[in-house]
Design an enzyme around this catalytic site. Structure first.
Site, PDB file in Angstrom:
ATOM      1  N   HIS A 118       4.783   5.256 -11.146  1.00 26.98           N
ATOM      2  CA  HIS A 118       4.399   6.615 -10.728  1.00 26.98           C
ATOM      3  C   HIS A 118       5.632   7.480 -10.477  1.00 26.98           C
ATOM      4  O   HIS A 118       5.582   8.696 -10.636  1.00 26.98           O
ATOM      5  CB  HIS A 118       3.569   6.567  -9.429  1.00 26.98           C
ATOM      6  CG  HIS A 118       2.443   5.589  -9.466  1.00 26.98           C
ATOM      7  ND1 HIS A 118       1.399   5.698 -10.357  1.00 26.98           N
ATOM      8  CD2 HIS A 118       2.196   4.461  -8.749  1.00 26.98           C
ATOM      9  CE1 HIS A 118       0.554   4.701 -10.170  1.00 26.98           C
ATOM     10  NE2 HIS A 118       1.016   3.935  -9.208  1.00 26.98           N
ATOM     11  N   HIS A 131      11.794   8.986  -3.102  1.00 28.21           N
ATOM     12  CA  HIS A 131      11.369   9.071  -4.498  1.00 28.21           C
ATOM     13  C   HIS A 131      11.261  10.543  -4.871  1.00 28.21           C
ATOM     14  O   HIS A 131      11.392  11.411  -4.006  1.00 28.21           O
ATOM     15  CB  HIS A 131      10.004   8.371  -4.690  1.00 28.21           C
ATOM     16  CG  HIS A 131       8.932   9.008  -3.889  1.00 28.21           C
ATOM     17  ND1 HIS A 131       8.662   8.650  -2.568  1.00 28.21           N
ATOM     18  CD2 HIS A 131       8.087  10.030  -4.177  1.00 28.21           C
ATOM     19  CE1 HIS A 131       7.688   9.414  -2.109  1.00 28.21           C
ATOM     20  NE2 HIS A 131       7.335  10.268  -3.060  1.00 28.21           N
ATOM     21  N   HIS A 169       9.318  13.737  -7.524  1.00 29.77           N
ATOM     22  CA  HIS A 169       8.232  14.231  -8.377  1.00 29.77           C
ATOM     23  C   HIS A 169       8.846  15.328  -9.241  1.00 29.77           C
ATOM     24  O   HIS A 169       9.668  16.111  -8.740  1.00 29.77           O
ATOM     25  CB  HIS A 169       7.085  14.815  -7.530  1.00 29.77           C
ATOM     26  CG  HIS A 169       6.507  13.853  -6.536  1.00 29.77           C
ATOM     27  ND1 HIS A 169       5.391  13.083  -6.795  1.00 29.77           N
ATOM     28  CD2 HIS A 169       6.913  13.523  -5.278  1.00 29.77           C
ATOM     29  CE1 HIS A 169       5.126  12.332  -5.726  1.00 29.77           C
ATOM     30  NE2 HIS A 169       6.040  12.575  -4.804  1.00 29.77           N
ATOM     31  N   GLU A 198       5.596  19.427  -5.700  1.00 32.15           N
ATOM     32  CA  GLU A 198       4.218  19.235  -5.216  1.00 32.15           C
ATOM     33  C   GLU A 198       3.849  20.408  -4.302  1.00 32.15           C
ATOM     34  O   GLU A 198       2.862  21.109  -4.546  1.00 32.15           O
ATOM     35  CB  GLU A 198       4.105  17.902  -4.472  1.00 32.15           C
ATOM     36  CG  GLU A 198       4.443  16.715  -5.387  1.00 32.15           C
ATOM     37  CD  GLU A 198       3.707  15.462  -5.040  1.00 32.15           C
ATOM     38  OE1 GLU A 198       3.946  14.900  -3.957  1.00 32.15           O
ATOM     39  OE2 GLU A 198       2.859  15.050  -5.847  1.00 32.15           O
ATOM     40  N   HIS A 213      11.131  13.238  -1.808  1.00 32.29           N
ATOM     41  CA  HIS A 213      10.437  12.825  -0.589  1.00 32.29           C
ATOM     42  C   HIS A 213      11.149  11.646   0.060  1.00 32.29           C
ATOM     43  O   HIS A 213      11.276  10.576  -0.553  1.00 32.29           O
ATOM     44  CB  HIS A 213       8.988  12.421  -0.912  1.00 32.29           C
ATOM     45  CG  HIS A 213       8.137  13.580  -1.299  1.00 32.29           C
ATOM     46  ND1 HIS A 213       6.975  13.451  -2.029  1.00 32.29           N
ATOM     47  CD2 HIS A 213       8.278  14.919  -1.069  1.00 32.29           C
ATOM     48  CE1 HIS A 213       6.425  14.636  -2.206  1.00 32.29           C
ATOM     49  NE2 HIS A 213       7.201  15.552  -1.633  1.00 32.29           N
ATOM     50  N   THR A 223       0.625  12.137  -0.986  1.00 32.13           N
ATOM     51  CA  THR A 223       0.216  12.986  -2.122  1.00 32.13           C
ATOM     52  C   THR A 223      -0.187  12.138  -3.336  1.00 32.13           C
ATOM     53  O   THR A 223      -0.447  12.660  -4.413  1.00 32.13           O
ATOM     54  CB  THR A 223       1.355  13.927  -2.557  1.00 32.13           C
ATOM     55  OG1 THR A 223       2.439  13.105  -3.056  1.00 32.13           O
ATOM     56  CG2 THR A 223       1.834  14.788  -1.411  1.00 32.13           C
ATOM     57  N   THR A 224      -0.202  10.801  -3.139  1.00 42.25           N
ATOM     58  CA  THR A 224      -0.732   9.917  -4.179  1.00 42.25           C
ATOM     59  C   THR A 224      -1.713   8.965  -3.501  1.00 42.25           C
ATOM     60  O   THR A 224      -1.644   8.762  -2.290  1.00 42.25           O
ATOM     61  CB  THR A 224       0.379   9.043  -4.820  1.00 42.25           C
ATOM     62  OG1 THR A 224       0.808   8.060  -3.851  1.00 42.25           O
ATOM     63  CG2 THR A 224       1.555   9.866  -5.285  1.00 42.25           C
TER      64      THR A 224
END
Ligand code: LBQ
Ligand code: ZN
Length: 262
Positions: A65, A95, A97, A107, A120, A200-201
């Site tokens: 992811h 991590h 995004h 995000e 994040h 958020t996942t």
């Protein structure tokens, strides 16, 4: 979605997550659109402190992811404290995004505007909870520090991460990544917005106190492009899916207050 497999595609992406994770339609979901002029300037909201000087990074991994750098979290060697937090929260991992080439991939958005990417730094409340997993299911269990990435000049330290990405191209791969201090990824100002939200996942637990820095860091298109060399799939799978657009869009605010540091 077989089992609880989820992703960012048309069939298994954010609009389908609610089928296996009904909390996706809950009252404190993340990310959100931050509207600066509607944020409450709270005089009681003090500065945040990042005590990362004794942090110990372990490895860098592709979890299918995102790309994740994990830290030793068996003691309080690296914590975030202050601001909206009643306890120190231990750094567990960070991590990113990001979007596709030439497209935004943050995000959270600010006044409806997205950034190229979002970092994040995930922390958990080890004062009140025995493990990250337990904390991740508690309303005050996690604190995630969000940092926006904007494109411009090369970031002087991000190459430490992008140089390692070829080692974790495939889902399920990981490699040693010691001696990395995420302090080098911070902007000059620690002014922030904060609100109560969620992962958020999936599993989308509503356990996150979000702390979003107002000032983005600058990275180059080239550096960001390196993240798109990563793949969502494992080495054994025949389909090659470039890892990009791994972001959830903003969710309803549902009456929540966003506060601003002074
Ligand atoms: N994007 S994020 O910062 O909100 C975030 C952070 C951490 C997790 N972890 C996934 C998890 C928690 C418990 C079990 O599995 C998921 C999402
Ligand atoms: Zn994240």
């Amino acid at each position: 979605m077989t089992g609880h497999h989820w992703g960012y595609g048309k069939e298994d992406g954010p609009s389908a997550w609610h089928k296996n994770y009904p909390v996706a339609q809950g009252n404190r979901q993340s990310p959100i659109d931050i509207i600066p002029e509607e944020a409450t300037r709270d005089r009681d909201l003090g500065p945040i402190f990042l005590d990362y000087d004794r942090c110990t990074s372990i490895n860098i991994a592709n979890n299918g992811h995102s790309v994740v750098v994990e830290f030793v979290d068996s003691d309080d060697r690296s914590v975030i404290r202050g601001g909206p937090l009643d306890n120190p929260y231990r750094l567990k991992q960070f991590h990113f995004h990001w979007g596709g080439k030439g497209h935004d991939g943050s995000e959270h958005t600010v006044g409806g505007i997205g950034y190229a990417s979002e970092l994040h730094l995930v922390h958990w409340n080890a004062v009140k909870y025995r493990s990250f997993g337990d904390a991740a299911e508690a309303p005050d269990g996690l604190a995630v520090l969000g940092i926006f990435l904007e494109t411009g000049d090369d970031h002087r330290w991000l190459h430490m991460i992008t140089d390692a990405l070829f080692m974790v191209k495939y889902k399920g791969s990981d490699t040693d990544f010691k001696g990395f201090n995420p302090k080098c990824l911070l902007p000059s100002s620690l002014h922030y917005w904060t609100y109560l939200g969620s992962l958020t996942t999936p599993p989308l637990h509503e356990s996150v106190t979000w702390i979003l820095l107002k000032e983005p860091i600058i990275v180059s298109d080239k550096q960001l492009g390196m993240f798109r060399m990563l793949l969502f799939n494992g080495e054994d799978e025949d389909e090659r899916k470039r890892m990009e657009n791994n972001f959830r869009p903003p969710q309803p605010l549902k009456g929540r207050e966003v506060r601003s540091s002074n």
